[in-house]
Enzyme design. Structure first.
Site, mmCIF file in Angstrom:
data_model
loop_
_atom_site.group_PDB
_atom_site.id
_atom_site.type_symbol
_atom_site.label_atom_id
_atom_site.label_comp_id
_atom_site.label_asym_id
_atom_site.label_seq_id
_atom_site.Cartn_x
_atom_site.Cartn_y
_atom_site.Cartn_z
ATOM 1 N N THR A 185 48.287 51.004 69.121
ATOM 2 C CA THR A 185 48.132 50.174 67.930
ATOM 3 C C THR A 185 47.169 50.772 66.908
ATOM 4 O OG1 THR A 185 46.376 49.029 69.101
ATOM 5 C CG2 THR A 185 48.548 48.034 69.204
ATOM 6 N N ASN B 158 43.099 46.900 59.281
ATOM 7 C CA ASN B 158 43.773 48.063 58.704
ATOM 8 C C ASN B 158 45.213 47.684 58.350
ATOM 9 O OD1 ASN B 158 45.177 50.429 58.150
ATOM 10 N ND2 ASN B 158 43.923 51.643 59.554
ATOM 11 N N PRO B 159 45.468 47.344 57.097
ATOM 12 C CA PRO B 159 46.809 46.888 56.703
ATOM 13 C C PRO B 159 47.921 47.885 57.045
ATOM 14 C CG PRO B 159 45.230 46.498 54.944
ATOM 15 C CD PRO B 159 44.509 47.302 55.980
ATOM 16 N N GLY C 148 49.658 42.378 67.578
ATOM 17 C CA GLY C 148 50.602 43.172 68.380
ATOM 18 C C GLY C 148 51.753 42.374 68.952
ATOM 19 N N GLU C 149 51.498 41.143 69.322
ATOM 20 C CA GLU C 149 52.551 40.303 69.883
ATOM 21 C C GLU C 149 53.177 39.323 68.891
ATOM 22 O OE1 GLU C 149 49.811 39.696 73.095
ATOM 23 O OE2 GLU C 149 51.423 39.928 74.541
HETATM 24 MO MO1 MOS Z 1 50.715 42.206 76.565
HETATM 25 S S1 MOS Z 1 52.452 41.488 77.354
HETATM 26 O O1 MOS Z 1 49.547 41.146 77.120
HETATM 27 O O2 MOS Z 1 50.645 43.832 76.948
#
Ligand code: MOS
Length: 766
Positions: free
Chosen positions: A496, A653-654, A726-727
């Protein structure tokens, strides 16, 4: 630094739990939304971008050590049985074979809850049967093919609903339902809620099993030097691997070093301690040589986890004015053969929309397939496909626009914990997304009314997720005598951009340019504890600790600046890049000059993440809008555009935020349209354990993606103000696409993936 102990921290598996964390007595001043930012909140390219793309970055796969041997797991090729006999004698004769481990000669090490490292009772195709180590990969292959295993085959069950039946083959003596019972939640009075409704819709939705498919497979290299063990491992949880291996092998923590400088993603499949790492460590100690394990792609599919399938029976009711009166969910999904990930998915039904009467009943069931693991927003991705599909059905029944219906049911508070959110900009997300996609102008007022054969449609779906992070998380800042800075923290970069945001936050507080700060992460021997990269918690957990360390370092360097100015430190102030005499700002010392004054002294500080605010819930929110084109003759769905409008607090960080969105949305598209594990029901084996027949999206499938961040810094949540992304970015994608397909063709596909045959069947053409 004075510390106090607080309770209530974030655990990526359990959510907020009561435990002890060391937190600072005093936190730095939070970065207010209106603060003018120099380095953070700017879209900097990754500080390690060149290393990653040029091949300079060293992944676990790149590690080569003198006398290194190769290890690999032999896996069961039947879905259920007992090993009657295992004959390794022929394999042992292969030149170059250094050792073979099976349940016969391996130490008994408990694994999962009800099994062992090598269990003679194999429960899925891919279960570990033997571990071979050889001088070369060629010898390894040969030896693996010469191990003869005789099984007593047992009846197997692959489907979760089947496995719930009393007559189903049992994987464990206590039955197949995890914990022997469902998880049940209730609030209000569900019957009363349905009685109050003007319209009620009841429907069943199904989703498939998909795989994480990280570009880099699971890899480890283990090396003993005397009683000290070093492990290079591709993992989302560097410290957990260190702690797990140390406790299993009974080695003190100061003798186990885990290194994970670079990795090629994980998506939840690399959150734990792997059996093959333990096997490699045992064998490496036995043969006195380093051992490397690279998991073959087929084994990744079979054994390294999946997003479990689901059956979701939903019933929802609403009044004519759009008030949601009741949500009832019954769900089941396969956990696979062991207690690893779960198939629970009820959180969105409980928390996304305002509703007084809710009941959820969720089952996770053992079946004879690879164990599920957490996968990018576990549960939520499955859940939103069903919940946001049925919400559209209900909106249509009461004659309301689906977006207006959602806006009428925004929950002002966390309805489960009965407390406010630190921030929530969901309404703004709906509005901004609607504007960008042209929702009210371009959506088919009558679904399926386009002329065809290429019919277009728009759909919307919502998102809720955690990502507020919390303690414990630590970082150190060192200022060198030349004014350069090194930040250490044990968190890893799952892909990421962790190094980059850590450098940005330190540079921001120290008033330096980004290239003056270097970052060391992913090494338990060099770094203080940093959190696991899971649950979208890294940025929000780690960056406040970095900030705290940087603020203290800046204060400490002031002593040297004061010495240069020849005054007491109390008379010196700081602004980005320089220290100055408070009463006469024209007398100043640059950061470098102050650092030079240190000589062989050094400023080293440690920062800790502060506690989360009491009485608040930290969640991220968002909405995605999809535009699709469906060919009603072939059934093929093409995604033309996704607009993602989200509340993520401050975007540190856009640019890396944007790349998370692209990845999440593309992964969500694969889930919606093409990805699926196929099992042969006759033999219980996977038919497509390869990246040729398992269809992840490719460059040709990628739509236009527009990302809109509707939030500013959430200073109630933490001092930097960020929430994880991220999710959240994958959660609404499949649901928005499914709703857009309905809007295009006027019939609903209630099972994922939305393949051409399912579209044609829904249209009554197949
Ligand atoms: Mo995430 S599914 O907590 O890597």
């Amino acid at each position: 630094m004075a510390k106090k102990l607080v309770r209530s921290v974030f655990d990526f598996e359990e959510g907020f739990i009561e435990t002890i964390a060391e937190v600072p007595e005093k936190e730095p001043e939070a970065w207010a939304p209106e603060r003018s930012m120099r380095v953070a909140s700017k879209g900097h390219p990754r500080v390690d971008g060149y290393a990653r793309t040029s091949g300079d970055a060293r992944y676990a796969l790149d590690i080569q050590l003198p006398r290194m041997a190769y290890g690999r797991v032999l896996r069961s090729w039947i879905p259920h049985g007992r090993i009657r006999k295992i004959d390794t004698s022929e394999a042992e004769k292969v030149p170059g074979v250094l050792g073979i481990m099976t349940y016969v000669n391996a130490p008994k090490i408990r694994w999962y809850r009800d099994s062992t490292l090598f269990d003679p009772h194999v429960r899925y195709e891919g279960d570990e049967v033997a571990f071979v180590v050889a001088e070369t990969e060629e010898a390894l292959e040969q030896a693996l093919s010469k191990i003869h295993v005789e099984y007593e085959e047992l009846p197997f069950v692959l489907d979760a609903e089947e496995a719930m039946k009393p007559t189903a083959p049992k994987l464990f003596k206590n039955g197949n339902v995890r914990d022997g019972k469902p998880r049940i939640y209730e609030r209000g009075d569900i019957q009363k809620g349905f009685a109050e409704a003007d319209a009620v819709v009841e429907d069943t939705f199904r989703t498939q099993v998909v795989h994480h498919a990280p570009l880099e497979p699971h890899v480890c290299v283990v090396n003993w030097e005397g009683d000290r063990l070093t492990i290079w491992e591709s993992t989302q949880a560097t410290f957990r691997v260190q702690q797990g291996i140390a406790s299993i092998l009974k080695v003190p923590l100061n003798k186990v070093r885990v290194i994970n400088a670079f990795m090629g993603a994980g998506f939840g499949s690399k959150l734990g301690i792997e059996k093959h790492t333990v096997m490699a460590a045992l064998m490496a100690r036995q043969i006195g040589r380093p051992v490397k394990v690279v998991t073959p792609r087929k084994d990744e599919f079979l054994s390294m986890g999946n997003r479990p399938a689901s059956v979701q029976k939903l019933k929802v009711g609403a009044k004519k004015d759009g008030t949601l009166t009741a949500i009832s969910l019954w769900s089941v999904g396969p956990g696979g053969a062991y207690r690893s990930g779960s198939a629970y998915l009820g959180t969105p039904a409980r928390e996304m929309y305002k509703c007084a009467n809710v009941r959820t009943e969720e089952y996770t069931v053992y079946v004879n397939t690879g164990p599920a693991r957490a996968m990018r927003a576990p549960g939520h991705v499955q859940a939103f496909f069903a919940l946001d599909s049925i919400l559209d059905e209900l909106a249509e029944k009461i004659g309301m626009d689906p977006l207006d219906f959602r806006m009428a049911n925004i929950a002002e508070i966390d309805q489960v914990r009965k407390r406010p959110y630190t921030s929530k900009r969901l309404k703004e997300a709906y509005e901004a997304g609607a504007r960008a996609i042209g929702w009210y102008e371009r959506r088919n007022k009558v679904p399926g009314s386009g002329k065809g054969p290429l019919k277009r449609g728009l759909g919307v779906a919502s998102q809720i997720w955690g990502g507020g992070g919390g303690p414990p998380a630590f970082a150190t800042v060192e200022i060198n005598r030349d004014g350069t800075v090194v930040v250490h923290s044990g968190s890893q970069d799952i892909g990421t951009g962790t190094r980059t945001i850590v450098a940005q936050v330190a540079a921001e507080e120290l008033g330096l340019d980004l290239d003056r700060v270097s970052v060391v992460i992913g090494d338990t021997a060099l770094c203080p504890y940093g959190p696991t990269s899971g649950g979208s918690i890294t940025a929000a957990s780690l960056t406040p600790a970095v900030q705290a360390a940087a603020v203290e370092a800046r204060e400490r360097l002031k002593d040297y600046a004061a010495a240069v100015l020849g005054v007491e430190p109390e008379r010196v102030s700081y602004e980005p890049g320089r220290y100055y005499l408070t009463e006469d700002p024209s007398k100043s010392v640059s950061f470098e000059e102050a650092a030079r004054k240190m000589g062989n002294n050094m400023v080293v500080t440690t920062g800790a993440r502060g506690p989360n605010p009491k009485g608040y819930t930290i969640n991220s929110f968002g909405a995605q809008f999809a535009e699709v084109e469906v060919d009603v003759e072939t059934g093929k769905v093409r995604v033309l555009k996704i607009v993602a409008a989200h509340d993520i607090g401050r975007a540190i960080n856009p640019l890396t935020v944007r790349s998370q969105f692209e990845g999440g949305i593309i992964m969500g598209m694969g889930y919606a349209l093409t990805e699926e594990r196929w099992l042969d029901p006759q033999v219980g084996r996977q038919v497509n354990p390869n990246l040729h027949e398992y269809k992840v999206p490719t460059l040709a499938d990628i739509p236009e993606i527009e990302v809109i961040i509707v939030s500013e810094a959430d200073t109630k949540a933490n001092t930097v103000g960020g929430k994880g992304i991220g999710e959240p970015c994958i959660i609404p994608t499949a649901a928005a696409i499914a709703n857009a397909v309905y809007n295009a063709i006027g019939v609903r596909v209630k099972e994922l993936p939305i393949t051409p045959d399912r579209v044609l069947r829904a249209l009554g053409k197949a």
